[in-house]
Design a protein around this motif. Structure first.
Motif: not given
Length: 330
Positions: A103-123
């Protein structure tokens, strides 16, 4: 095998061995890493002082600080508050990390992040204060990176099966074949445990405290304990298929010791060390405070176990049988 960063202990070892003028290939073998990893580590973290050239060199503590700083720069969700808020808002809506990243890419967010990076942050440790893991659709206690997920059949290949061991190992005719395991204690001890080893022919036992259940840490500690023995006295070790032993390849490259593995859910196939664990529990019950257990305490327990006459040895003690075999190697 999963990628793992060099830690402070390994960097200090590299510093000591460089000071001792050891070649890089030997350093790599000593700590169980590829030589290109050591070359890259020295190149990235070498300290240079133009004003005081004699201070130029590789320092473990300095290398650790430089590596930590580089990792911090890579953590987008720590550095960029707007991105972090957007990710957490998506988690609170019940979206999965993959949906948030898309969704970040779809909304044209200025910075992209992968789902793996999100998981690394969460855990990871950076996300613990906000507890974002509680918003995940399916939550685990911890998560391995995608590239680390491997079927156990690849981690413990068929040619390393206990059924492929040479006949002399099965019959206990030869000296130098061991069995290994970990003794686990109450949760209050954290990741601390006690590693147990027993030589199959003489029933000689070795116990040592292990402060981490990670496979790399365990194998490095095991190599340090076994390396003083001559090569014929440490030819092989049989383990079960616990993931604490998944770095078994380090033994062959590090100290020349072969590894064999029981069938899945069949720890009874390494009965000697299971028997040792049962006897050692008399002195190391599950509520033992391992942090207070000194090396002298561990040696006293080993001496007591190895000083007990055994019917299977014709009433010799394991210490006597082990000494006899060691004398034959001289």
């Amino acid at each position: 095998m999963a990628h793992t960063e060099l830690d402070l202990r390994e960097r200090r070892a590299i510093e000591d061995m460089l000071n001792a003028k050891m070649p890089v290939g030997k350093i790599a073998a000593e700590i169980g890493r590829h030589r290109s990893t050591i070359y890259r580590e020295i190149k990235r973290n070498y300290f240079t002082d133009d004003e005081l050239p004699y201070l130029t060199g590789y320092y473990g503590m300095n290398a650790q600080r430089l590596a930590s700083a580089r990792r911090a720069r890579r953590r987008k969700l720590v550095r960029l508050e707007d991105l972090r808020k957007a990710v957490i808002a998506g988690l609170k809506e019940g979206w999965s990390p993959e949906q948030i990243a898309g969704r970040l890419g779809f909304d044209g967010h200025p910075v992209r992040v992968s789902h793996e990076t999100i998981y690394e942050y969460v855990y990871g440790p950076d996300g613990q204060s906000e507890e974002p893991a509680r918003y995940l659709p399916s939550r685990r206690k911890k998560r391995r990176p995608r590239y680390a997920r491997r079927p156990r059949g690849q981690v413990f290949p068929p040619h390393r099966s206990i059924h492929e061991r040479p006949e002399h190992v099965k019959t206990r005719e030869a000296f130098g074949d061991w069995e290994g395991d970990l003794m686990i204690f109450e949760r209050a001890n954290g990741k601390m445990n006690v590693a147990s080893l027993v030589e199959r022919k003489t029933r000689f036992a070795v116990l040592f405290r292990n402060n981490d259940r990670s496979s790399t840490h365990f194998m490095n500690k095991l190599m340090n304990v076994m390396e003083p023995l001559p090569q014929p006295a440490r030819r092989s070790i049989t383990f079960d298929r616990g993931f604490e032993f998944r770095a078994w390849r380090k033994l062959k490259t590090g100290i020349g010791t072969e590894s064999w593995f029981c069938d899945p859910q069949a720890p009874w196939q390494k009965g000697s060390v299971e028997n040792l664990n049962k006897r050692a529990r008399r002195y190391l019950p599950r509520d033992t405070q391992l942090a207070a257990l000194s090396n002298r305490n561990m040696k006293a327990i080993c001496d007591r176990l190895n000083g007990t006459p055994r019917k299977c040895l014709g009433w010799q003690t394991p210490t006597e049988a082990f000494r006899e075999e060691m004398m034959k190697l001289r």
